[in-house]
Design an enzyme around this catalytic site. Structure first.
Site, mmCIF file in Angstrom:
data_model
loop_
_atom_site.group_PDB
_atom_site.id
_atom_site.type_symbol
_atom_site.label_atom_id
_atom_site.label_comp_id
_atom_site.label_asym_id
_atom_site.label_seq_id
_atom_site.Cartn_x
_atom_site.Cartn_y
_atom_site.Cartn_z
ATOM 1 N N ASP A 37 60.471 55.734 49.846
ATOM 2 C CA ASP A 37 60.963 55.904 48.473
ATOM 3 C C ASP A 37 61.293 54.577 47.806
ATOM 4 O OD1 ASP A 37 63.093 55.550 50.225
ATOM 5 O OD2 ASP A 37 64.316 57.166 49.410
ATOM 6 N N LYS A 80 63.048 47.374 44.347
ATOM 7 C CA LYS A 80 64.242 46.788 43.729
ATOM 8 C C LYS A 80 64.259 45.295 44.078
ATOM 9 C CE LYS A 80 68.210 49.319 43.843
ATOM 10 N NZ LYS A 80 69.477 49.813 44.442
ATOM 11 N N LYS A 108 64.608 59.919 55.816
ATOM 12 C CA LYS A 108 64.372 61.164 55.122
ATOM 13 C C LYS A 108 63.995 60.932 53.659
ATOM 14 C CE LYS A 108 67.903 63.751 57.760
ATOM 15 N NZ LYS A 108 68.865 62.759 58.297
ATOM 16 N N GLY A 109 64.279 59.715 53.167
ATOM 17 C CA GLY A 109 64.146 59.453 51.730
ATOM 18 C C GLY A 109 62.758 59.677 51.145
ATOM 19 N N ASP A 130 64.433 47.848 49.263
ATOM 20 C CA ASP A 130 65.686 47.305 48.748
ATOM 21 C C ASP A 130 65.834 45.892 49.353
ATOM 22 O OD1 ASP A 130 68.452 47.159 47.957
ATOM 23 O OD2 ASP A 130 68.580 49.328 48.056
ATOM 24 N N PHE A 156 72.787 51.541 41.981
ATOM 25 C CA PHE A 156 72.730 52.529 43.054
ATOM 26 C C PHE A 156 72.130 53.816 42.513
ATOM 27 C CE2 PHE A 156 74.224 55.769 46.009
ATOM 28 C CZ PHE A 156 73.713 55.232 47.175
#
Ligand code: PRP
Ligand code: MN
Ligand code: MG
Length: 180
Positions: free
Chosen positions: A99, A130, A42-43, A102, A152
């Site tokens: 989005d 990131k 959903k991000g 990571d 975070f």
């Protein structure tokens, strides 16, 4: 909700400028190619919505839902395919929109999935990268809005326990929120 944020890292205006820059670039890349632009639920919802409005080309859009964080702050390592795309991807030029990259596990899973299904190309556009969190060194996005610090983050699609996705900016959550 705004009171839970310690620092705003990327303001609404800063994000909008990144969407414009990326959208112009992607317009050049995909002009005449009718790409299938895939939003990773959903991000990626807020980013997808803003990015595609900056792309002046014909395209199709689709949605896939994979989950690895299950609402927490740490990747669980296992990727779950929750909802598949509706369209046949074979022979299509695919643009994955997410989005954040990571550990890189979500991206690795999705690239493999679509390459195995015969997409003619799979490129990746991420609002945020990131790099310090990467566990799969070879996983790089082709188009990136911002390189972000190893904190975070929440907002603009990024959640903590499903919340904060609707913040119009990206920020750092106050530690007391997730330390309980
Ligand atoms: C988050 C984020 C990326 C992914 C990145 O999604 O939106 O999709 O994790 O992490 P990785 O590079 O370590 O794989 P999440 O699995 O939390 O689902 P969500 O988008 O529904 O929040
Ligand atoms: Mn996600
Ligand atoms: Mg999440």
């Amino acid at each position: 909700m705004n009171d839970d944020i310690q620092t705003v890292l990327y303001s609404e205006a800063t994000i909008q400028a990144a969407c414009e820059r990326l959208g112009k670039q992607l317009t050049q890349v995909y002009r005449g190619k009718n790409p299938l632009v895939v939003c990773v639920l959903k991000g990626a919802v807020p980013f997808m919505a803003d990015l595609i409005k900056q792309m002046d080309i014909y395209m199709d859009i689709d949605f896939i839902d994979v989950s690895s964080y299950h609402g927490g702050t740490q990747s669980t390592g296992s990727i779950e395919l929750v909802k598949d795309v509706d369209q046949d991807v074979s022979g299509r030029e695919l643009l994955l929109v997410d989005d954040i990259v990571d550990t890189g596990r979500t991206l690795a899973y999705l690239k493999d999935l679509f390459q195995d299904r015969g997409a003619s190309s799979v490129r990746v556009c991420m609002l945020m990268d990131k790099p310090e969190a990467r566990q799969m060194a070879e996983m790089q996005a082709d188009y990136v809005g911002f390189n972000v610090p190893n904190e975070f983050l929440v907002g603009y699609g990024l959640d903590y326990q499903g919340k904060y996705r609707n913040l119009p900016y990206v920020g750092i959550l106050k530690p007391e929120i997730y330390q309980g």
